[in-house]
Design a protein around this motif. Structure first.
Motif, PDB file in Angstrom:
ATOM      1  N   TYR A  46       0.993  -1.214   0.021  1.00 20.87           N
ATOM      2  CA  TYR A  46       0.120  -0.014   0.002  1.00 20.87           C
ATOM      3  C   TYR A  46       0.860   1.115  -0.033  1.00 20.87           C
ATOM      4  O   TYR A  46       0.414   2.304   0.657  1.00 20.87           O
ATOM      5  N   LYS A  48       1.463   3.544  -2.032  1.00 19.12           N
ATOM      6  CA  LYS A  48       0.745   5.072  -2.383  1.00 19.12           C
ATOM      7  C   LYS A  48      -0.082   5.303  -1.252  1.00 19.12           C
ATOM      8  O   LYS A  48      -0.172   6.827  -1.073  1.00 19.12           O
ATOM      9  N   LEU A  49      -0.854   4.709  -0.855  1.00 25.15           N
ATOM     10  CA  LEU A  49      -1.786   5.077   0.433  1.00 25.15           C
ATOM     11  C   LEU A  49      -0.867   5.494   1.416  1.00 25.15           C
ATOM     12  O   LEU A  49      -1.238   6.576   2.099  1.00 25.15           O
ATOM     13  N   HIS A  51       1.933   7.145   1.216  1.00 27.09           N
ATOM     14  CA  HIS A  51       2.559   8.686   0.708  1.00 27.09           C
ATOM     15  C   HIS A  51       1.337   9.461   0.913  1.00 27.09           C
ATOM     16  O   HIS A  51       1.772  10.540   1.380  1.00 27.09           O
ATOM     17  N   PHE A  52       0.179   9.277   0.388  1.00 29.24           N
ATOM     18  CA  PHE A  52      -0.737   9.889   0.679  1.00 29.24           C
ATOM     19  C   PHE A  52      -1.122  10.542   2.016  1.00 29.24           C
ATOM     20  O   PHE A  52      -1.114  11.723   2.281  1.00 29.24           O
ATOM     21  N   LEU A  53      -1.285   9.415   2.868  1.00 28.18           N
ATOM     22  CA  LEU A  53      -1.514   9.624   4.237  1.00 28.18           C
ATOM     23  C   LEU A  53      -0.556  10.653   4.977  1.00 28.18           C
ATOM     24  O   LEU A  53      -0.566  11.417   5.704  1.00 28.18           O
ATOM     25  N   ASP A 107       5.342   8.258  -6.802  1.00 30.55           N
ATOM     26  CA  ASP A 107       5.292   8.572  -5.450  1.00 30.55           C
ATOM     27  C   ASP A 107       5.356  10.084  -5.103  1.00 30.55           C
ATOM     28  O   ASP A 107       4.445  10.632  -4.299  1.00 30.55           O
ATOM     29  N   THR A 110       1.974  11.392  -5.861  1.00 29.02           N
ATOM     30  CA  THR A 110       0.729  11.042  -4.926  1.00 29.02           C
ATOM     31  C   THR A 110       1.002  12.029  -3.921  1.00 29.02           C
ATOM     32  O   THR A 110       0.164  12.517  -3.129  1.00 29.02           O
ATOM     33  N   ALA A 114      -1.779  14.705  -2.304  1.00 30.14           N
ATOM     34  CA  ALA A 114      -1.957  14.733  -1.028  1.00 30.14           C
ATOM     35  C   ALA A 114      -1.994  16.174  -0.480  1.00 30.14           C
ATOM     36  O   ALA A 114      -2.965  16.563   0.303  1.00 30.14           O
TER      37      ALA A 114
END
Length: 141
Positions: A46, A48-49, A51-53, A107, A110, A114
Motif C-alpha cells: 500500500y 501510494k496510500l 505516501h498519501f496519508l 510517489d 501522490t 495529498a
C-alpha cells in the motif's frame, strides 16, 4: 469531535510546532532508511496510500501551524508548494543518495495530490474555524 480536535490544535501553537518538527524528522528518517533495514511486510503493498496519508498529514500540520502563526494572511499556495517540495526533494534524495532506494515519479505525484487535498481541507478549516464569529466563540471558552 473533529471540531474539538481542530480547535485544540489551533489554540496550542507549541504542540503544533512540536508535532510538525517530530513528524518531519520521522518522515525523513523512514524515507532515507535503506530498504533492507525496514524488514519485510505486506504493508509495503500500500505504498501510494502510505505516501498519501503521510504527506496529507504533514501538509495539514504545516498549514495549521501557519494559521496560528499568521492568522490574518495565510497563503494557501505557499502551503501547497512547500508540501510538494518536501515530497519531491525526498524522492530526489532517494534517487541520488546511495541508500538502496530509487526515485519514483508516482510517489512524488501522490505526494503532490495529498498536499493539494490537504490545502483544500485547510481552506475549509480556515473558513469555518478562523472566522470572526469563531474567534469570538474561542474567547468565551
Amino acid at each position: 469531535m473533529i471540531d474539538r480536535v481542530i480547535l485544540f490544535c489551533l489554540r496550542n501553537r507549541q504542540l503544533l510546532k512540536i508535532l510538525l518538527v517530530l513528524t518531519t524528522f520521522i518522515i525523513l528518517f523512514l524515507t532515507m532508511l535503506p530498504p533492507d533495514k525496514l524488514g519485510e511486510s505486506s504493508v509495503y503493498e500500500y505504498d501510494k496510500l502510505g505516501h498519501f496519508l503521510i504527506f496529507f498529514g504533514w501538509t495539514l500540520l504545516y498549514g495549521l501551524f501557519m494559521f496560528e502563526k499568521k492568522r490574518t494572511e495565510t497563503k494557501f499556495i505557499l502551503i501547497f508548494i512547500i508540501g510538494c517540495i518536501f515530497g519531491i526533494v525526498i524522492e530526489i534524495l532517494q534517487g541520488v543518495l546511495p541508500i538502496g532506494r530509487t526515485m519514483d515519479i508516482m510517489d512524488a505525484l501522490t505526494d503532490i495530490i495529498a498536499s493539494f487535498i490537504a490545502m483544500i481541507l485547510l481552506f475549509l478549516i480556515k473558513r469555518r474555524y478562523l472566522s470572526r464569529e469563531m474567534e469570538e466563540h474561542l474567547k468565551k471558552i
